[in-house]
Enzyme design. Sequence first.
Site, PDB file in Angstrom:
ATOM      1  N   ALA A  11      32.461  40.083  30.893  1.00 56.60           N
ATOM      2  CA  ALA A  11      32.348  39.664  29.619  1.00 56.60           C
ATOM      3  C   ALA A  11      30.723  39.242  29.442  1.00 56.60           C
ATOM      4  CB  ALA A  11      32.952  38.381  29.546  1.00 56.60           C
ATOM      5  N   GLY A  34      36.462  39.627  32.987  1.00 59.19           N
ATOM      6  CA  GLY A  34      37.045  40.715  32.111  1.00 59.19           C
ATOM      7  C   GLY A  34      37.108  42.189  33.036  1.00 59.19           C
ATOM      8  N   GLU A  91      39.976  42.074  35.116  1.00 60.16           N
ATOM      9  CA  GLU A  91      41.368  41.943  34.314  1.00 60.16           C
ATOM     10  C   GLU A  91      41.469  43.474  33.754  1.00 60.16           C
ATOM     11  OE1 GLU A  91      41.835  37.672  32.253  1.00 60.16           O
ATOM     12  OE2 GLU A  91      40.020  38.609  31.734  1.00 60.16           O
ATOM     13  N   GLU A 146      35.932  33.120  36.250  1.00 57.08           N
ATOM     14  CA  GLU A 146      35.947  32.360  35.058  1.00 57.08           C
ATOM     15  C   GLU A 146      35.770  30.637  35.426  1.00 57.08           C
ATOM     16  OE1 GLU A 146      37.780  36.055  33.622  1.00 57.08           O
ATOM     17  OE2 GLU A 146      37.780  34.846  35.431  1.00 57.08           O
TER      18      GLU A 146
END
Length: 244
Positions: A46, A91, A94, A114
């Site tokens: 991200a 991300g 993920e 995160e």
Amino acid sequence: MLRALPRALRLWRPWRSPGARDCASSATTRTPEILVQALTGPDQGADLKERERMTAEEVGFFVQRLRGLMSEIAAFPAPTIAAMDGFALGGGLELALACDLRIAASSAVMGLIETTRGLLPGAGGTQRLPRCLGVALAKELIFTGRRLDGMQAHQLGLVNHAVAQNEEGNAAYHRALALAQEILPQAPIAVRLGKVAIDRGMEVDIASGMAIEHMCYAQNIPTQDRLEGMAAFREKRPPKFVGK
């Protein structure tokens, strides 16, 4: 970001490519004829500078869309393979966790980092990582925000294969292609139903999982490919599956 392999079959229904930023699909993803999907691309994660400028409402909407994208990738009917040659943080990891199989180069760096930025995984990481590695190890990795290289990830079982990086920087992608080539000759409907049985079965108790397996097996019985597989075995020749 999505690269489709050239071989194809007819799926029971076309898959709509997720419409998300930084996820440009190839033309083949708009057809109902994909057997294996390989996901690769530049370093993924991200953009926190962009996130910092968002309002709280915008952040919530952004993460919701991102979570939906990961769910669409996980629901892709054919097998998906994530190839990680560089950074896959937050991300990016993920996204890889939403795939069926993962390949990492020795140069890859991955982690759900995160918590080191005052956040927590919000696009499926808290759910998919424990299902991949177990609860205790997933908690350790998320709580610490630890980064892993490709070899460490393989030792933990986070990736299926780890390979030494090459000069071109695409060793993981080439290993993903080789793995896809192993899947391609197999009966496509059986592979697809096998994916459904595994994915749905992991969400329920084993008795319910057995029932799901039974339903998937029953759907495969009337296929031409099942008869072709038995005929090929009897005639001692390679089967010629057609996806019907």
